[in-house]
Design a protein around this motif. Structure first.
Motif, PDB file in Angstrom:
ATOM      1  N   UNK A   1      29.205  -3.660 -25.098  1.00  0.00           N
ATOM      2  CA  UNK A   1      28.974  -2.658 -23.285  1.00  0.00           C
ATOM      3  C   UNK A   1      30.241  -2.205 -22.582  1.00  0.00           C
ATOM      4  N   UNK A   2      29.521  -1.306 -22.077  1.00  0.00           N
ATOM      5  CA  UNK A   2      30.495  -0.438 -20.668  1.00  0.00           C
ATOM      6  C   UNK A   2      29.857   0.002 -19.785  1.00  0.00           C
ATOM      7  N   UNK A   3      29.932  -0.469 -18.649  1.00  0.00           N
ATOM      8  CA  UNK A   3      28.776   0.095 -17.502  1.00  0.00           C
ATOM      9  C   UNK A   3      29.920   0.320 -16.118  1.00  0.00           C
ATOM     10  N   UNK A   4      29.722   1.240 -14.968  1.00  0.00           N
ATOM     11  CA  UNK A   4      30.073   0.934 -13.387  1.00  0.00           C
ATOM     12  C   UNK A   4      29.955  -0.661 -12.766  1.00  0.00           C
ATOM     13  N   UNK A   5      30.626  -0.559 -11.843  1.00  0.00           N
ATOM     14  CA  UNK A   5      30.556  -2.420 -10.874  1.00  0.00           C
ATOM     15  C   UNK A   5      30.300  -0.688 -10.014  1.00  0.00           C
ATOM     16  N   UNK A   6      29.816  -0.843  -8.405  1.00  0.00           N
ATOM     17  CA  UNK A   6      29.405  -0.703  -7.459  1.00  0.00           C
ATOM     18  C   UNK A   6      30.379  -0.018  -6.620  1.00  0.00           C
ATOM     19  N   UNK A   7      32.109  -0.487  -7.457  1.00  0.00           N
ATOM     20  CA  UNK A   7      32.659  -0.014  -6.423  1.00  0.00           C
ATOM     21  C   UNK A   7      33.362   1.673  -7.746  1.00  0.00           C
ATOM     22  N   UNK A   8      32.387   1.476  -8.116  1.00  0.00           N
ATOM     23  CA  UNK A   8      32.481   2.717  -9.650  1.00  0.00           C
ATOM     24  C   UNK A   8      33.422   2.899 -10.392  1.00  0.00           C
ATOM     25  N   UNK A   9      33.766   1.227 -10.492  1.00  0.00           N
ATOM     26  CA  UNK A   9      35.084   1.505 -12.087  1.00  0.00           C
ATOM     27  C   UNK A   9      34.343   0.577 -12.772  1.00  0.00           C
ATOM     28  N   UNK A  10      35.317   1.498 -14.214  1.00  0.00           N
ATOM     29  CA  UNK A  10      34.490   0.310 -15.521  1.00  0.00           C
ATOM     30  C   UNK A  10      34.409  -0.860 -15.591  1.00  0.00           C
ATOM     31  N   UNK A  11      33.614  -1.146 -16.242  1.00  0.00           N
ATOM     32  CA  UNK A  11      33.620  -2.629 -16.878  1.00  0.00           C
ATOM     33  C   UNK A  11      32.773  -3.448 -17.962  1.00  0.00           C
ATOM     34  N   UNK A  12      33.710  -4.190 -18.900  1.00  0.00           N
ATOM     35  CA  UNK A  12      32.564  -4.347 -20.056  1.00  0.00           C
ATOM     36  C   UNK A  12      32.121  -5.457 -20.262  1.00  0.00           C
ATOM     37  N   UNK A  13      31.375  -5.876 -21.150  1.00  0.00           N
ATOM     38  CA  UNK A  13      30.573  -7.081 -21.991  1.00  0.00           C
ATOM     39  C   UNK A  13      30.697  -6.861 -23.556  1.00  0.00           C
TER      40      UNK A  13
END
Length: 342
Positions: free
Chosen positions: A318-330
Motif C-alpha cells: 500500500x502507498x499512502x500519503x502522510x499528514x505532512x504530504x509525504x508518501x509512506x508504504x505498508x
C-alpha cells in the motif's frame, strides 16, 4: 566373453545410444513465446510463456477473450451481463458468470460492502461508466442508493436474479483479473509451466522467468506519475501468484476545479477521500486480487491493514500519503518488494 553375450551387449549399447539421441533431439531448451493484443475495448494484454514446442496460442487466447467479453462486458449491448441488467432473471449461457458471482459474494461480505458489483449506477452518475456524465446532487445519490447492495442479488449454478429490476451488475473491478485467470488456466491446460499474463496492468504468473533463473518481476507505478510521464515506484517479485493494483492517479474527473476519484464508496455514494493512493494485492487468483485492490481503495489503508492482519493468505503493498504530504508504504510479511533505485 562369449560371442552371444557380446552381441547382446552391443545391441543394448546401440539401443541406448539411439534413445539418448532421440531424447536429446526432442528435449530442446524452452523458448520464450510472446504476443500482445487488445481486449475489453482498448485495454492492452501481454502474454509470455516458455514452451519447448514454440507454440503460439494468440489465436486461441483472442477467441477465449472474445467469449469472455461476450459474457461479462457491460459495454457490449448483447452480452450476458448487459441482458441481465435489463431484466430480472438470467439463465447462464457461458461458464464465466457463476464464478465471478460466487467470488463477489464472498469479497462483498468480507469487506463489509467495500467491494460491491452493484455500484454501477453510482459509477455512471459520477461520469465513470457508459452512462451520461453528470454532477449528481445528494437527492439523486440517495435515490440510487436504495437499490445498491449485493444482497439484492441471488444466484445458483444455473441463473442469477435480482430483487429490484433497477439493480445492475458491473464486474469491471474484477473483470481484468478474471480475464487473466482464464488465459492462465488455458495455458496450464496446454502444459505450460512458466508464464506471465497481464491485462491492463493486472498480472498472474506461473513458475518463474527461467531465462534469467529469477521470479517474474512486476512494476508498481509511482502515484505521482501522470499519463504523460509514468514512473516506477517499486518492483515486486512473484512466483505462482497473481497481483492487481488499483489507484486513483489517472482515472478522475475535474468539476469546477475539484478532482473526483473514480473509486466510489458504495455506502456513501460519493468518491472516496482518504490518504490511500495505491493498493497492490497478491492472491492465488487475479480475480480475487483485483476485487480486493478495489475494496482496499474504498476502505483506506487503515481498514485494509486490519483486513490483511485477519487474512494472512493475502499479500499487499500500500502507498499512502502522510499528514505532512509525504508518501509512506505498508507491505505484508514475505512480500518481495524492491524500491526503485535499490
Amino acid at each position: 566373453m562369449d560371442l552371444r553375450f557380446k552381441n547382446i551387449l552391443y545391441t543394448l549399447i546401440l539401443v541406448g545410444a539411439v534413445v539418448i539421441v532421440y531424447l536429446w533431439r526432442n528435449s530442446g531448451e524452452p523458448v520464450l513465446v510472446t504476443f500482445t493484443g487488445t481486449t475489453m475495448g482498448p485495454i492492452r494484454y501481454s502474454v509470455k510463456y516458455y514452451d519447448e514446442k514454440e507454440r503460439n496460442f494468440k489465436t486461441e487466447v483472442d477467441s477465449i477473450l472474445i467469449a469472455f467479453n461476450q459474457s461479462l462486458n457491460t459495454y457490449i449491448p448483447d452480452s450476458e451481463i448487459s441482458q441481465f441488467n435489463l431484466d430480472s432473471v438470467w439463465n447462464f449461457k457461458s461458464e464465466y458468470f457463476f464464478p465471478v458471482l460466487e467470488l463477489s459474494d464472498r469479497i462483498y461480505n468480507e469487506t463489509n460492502g467495500a467491494y460491491d458489483p452493484t455500484v454501477m449506477p453510482l459509477v455512471n452518475i459520477w461520469g465513470f461508466g457508459p452512462g451520461e456524465q453528470q454532477f449528481p446532487d445528494s437527492s439523486a445519490i440517495d435515490s440510487i442508493k436504495t437499490f445498491i447492495g449485493f444482497e439484492r442479488i441471488s444466484y445458483d449454478k444455473n441463473q442469477v436474479a435480482k430483487s429490484d429490476r433497477r439493480v445492475q451488475l458491473d464486474f469491471s473491478a474484477s473483470a481484468k483479473g478474471y480475464g487473466v485467470d482464464v488465459v492462465v488456466d488455458f495455458l496450464i491446460d496446454q502444459g505450460i509451466n512458466n508464464c506471465f499474463v497481464e491485462i491492463g496492468g493486472e498480472v498472474r504468473v506461473v513458475g518463474s522467468n527461467i531465462e534469467n533463473d529469477m521470479p517474474w518481476r512486476i512494476g508498481i507505478i509511482d502515484p505521482n506519475s501522470t499519463e504523460g510521464s509514468v514512473r516506477q515506484f517499486a518492483v515486486i517479485e512473484l512466483e505462482n501468484r497473481a497481483i492487481a493494483t488499483s489507484g486513483n492517479y489517472f482515472n478522475y474527473r475535474v468539476v469546477d476545479g475539484r478532482k473526483f476519484s473514480h473509486t466510489i464508496d458504495p455506502s456513501s455514494g460519493y468518491p472516496v477521500v482518504h490518504p490511500l493512493l495505491s493498493a497492490s494485492v497478491t492472491a492465488q487468483t487475479c480475480m480475487e486480487a483485483d476485487a480486493l485492490a478495489t475494496a482496499f481503495m474504498v476502505m483506506g489503508h487503515e481498514k485494509a491493514i486490519k483486513y490483511l492482519n485477519e487474512h494472512p493468505e493475502i499479500g499487499a503493498f500500500l502507498i499512502f500519503s502522510t499528514p505532512s504530504g509525504e508518501l509512506s508504504t505498508y507491505g505484508t510479511v514475505g512480500l518481495n518488494v524492491k524500491m526503485s533505485g535499490q
